[in-house]
Write a protein that holds these residues in place. Structure first.
Motif, PDB file in Angstrom:
ATOM      1  N   GLU A 107      -6.311  -4.941  -6.288  1.00 19.53           N
ATOM      2  CA  GLU A 107      -5.561  -5.031  -5.041  1.00 19.53           C
ATOM      3  C   GLU A 107      -5.480  -6.488  -4.596  1.00 19.53           C
ATOM      4  OE1 GLU A 107      -5.485  -3.085  -0.542  1.00 19.53           O
ATOM      5  OE2 GLU A 107      -7.037  -2.499  -1.968  1.00 19.53           O
ATOM      6  N   ASP A 110       0.056   3.490  -4.857  1.00 17.38           N
ATOM      7  CA  ASP A 110      -1.158   4.226  -4.508  1.00 17.38           C
ATOM      8  C   ASP A 110      -2.241   4.069  -5.574  1.00 17.38           C
ATOM      9  OD1 ASP A 110      -0.104   5.683  -6.555  1.00 17.38           O
ATOM     10  OD2 ASP A 110       0.058   7.579  -5.441  1.00 17.38           O
ATOM     11  N   SER A 135       0.832  -1.206   0.000  1.00 18.89           N
ATOM     12  CA  SER A 135       0.000   0.000   0.000  1.00 18.89           C
ATOM     13  C   SER A 135       0.865   1.254   0.000  1.00 18.89           C
ATOM     14  CB  SER A 135      -0.926  -0.001   1.217  1.00 18.89           C
ATOM     15  OG  SER A 135      -1.822  -1.082   1.158  1.00 18.89           O
TER      16      SER A 135
END
Length: 242
Positions: free
Chosen positions: A219, A146, A142
């Motif tokens: 993600e 971004d 993370s």
């Protein structure tokens, strides 16, 4: 409020199963039910699964263990589908881990008043991985990237084409993906019990062919533990590198 049923097919994964349950109990948004389907384990997994019921007595999670003879992972998953009651249903393998924000992240992307299938990325982790190492990995990624966000909203027809024409291997797995249970019931979706491998691929391809939409999350939230006897569960190219 959208709820989630987690199906865990369990067969001789006693060594890793506790960590899997820990990851589910550690969710920032908890599943509504966990359905463990023991597929004839012989290593103590079944007894351990029953013992874990005490951990859920003060949790807002319905925990059930279903015993069955050894007929394979697809049959176990179908038993889970038959017993699930939530808005969404998902598969988590007993030797895998999920990030603590897994459900929170996926459910936050849901379209208001119209649930859609929700998919995240996978990442391989070493066999000795635990919740602490996964949490560090998530935090490091993370901080470095971004761009994690909603990747896209795609129709099933588009995903079907990508699965076969573009060989998009991230679309092959059912693990950690949230499926709209009403849609699965509507299309009588089942895992093919004649297959010992690639049951997820056929399941997803069939669902995509019905043109059900999905939100793809850019993600990694599902972590596939590299256990020697489980390496055949999915192609290596399905995952991000370690």
């Amino acid at each position: 409020m959208n709820t989630v049923s987690v199906i865990i097919p369990l067969f001789n994964k006693r060594l890793y199963f506790e960590a899997c349950l820990d990851a589910l109990l550690n969710q920032t948004v908890k599943p509504s039910e966990i359905i463990v389907v023991d597929d004839g384990s012989t290593d103590g997994s079944l007894d351990f699964a029953h013992e874990q019921a005490a951990r859920f007595e003060n949790e807002p999670i319905a925990y059930r263990v279903i015993e069955r003879e050894h007929l394979g992972v697809s049959a176990a998953l179908n038993v889970g589908l038959d017993n699930a009651t939530s808005t969404y249903v998902t598969r988590v393998d007993a030797d895998d881990l999920v990030a603590s924000r897994w459900l929170e992240t996926l459910l936050s992307q849901d379209i208001a008043h119209k649930p859609v299938n929700l998919r995240c990325l996978h990442q391989r982790v070493p066999e000795h991985a635990d919740l602490a190492s996964v949490a560090r990995l998530v935090n490091e990624q993370s901080a470095e990237d971004d761009t994690f966000s909603v990747l896209e909203i795609s129709s099933g027809n588009v995903l079907y084409g990508r699965l076969f024409a573009e060989i998009d291997t991230n679309l092959m797995s059912a693990c950690g993906m949230l499926y709209v249970r009403e849609e699965l019931l509507r299309f009588d979706m089942r895992f093919c019990e004649n297959l010992s491998h690639t049951e997820d691929l056929l399941f997803n391809a069939t669902l995509f062919a019905h043109n059900t939409p999905s939100i793809l999350i850019n993600e990694p939230l599902y972590f596939y533990r590299q256990v020697r006897q489980s390496l055949s569960k999915a192609p290596v190219s399905l995952f991000l590198p370690i």
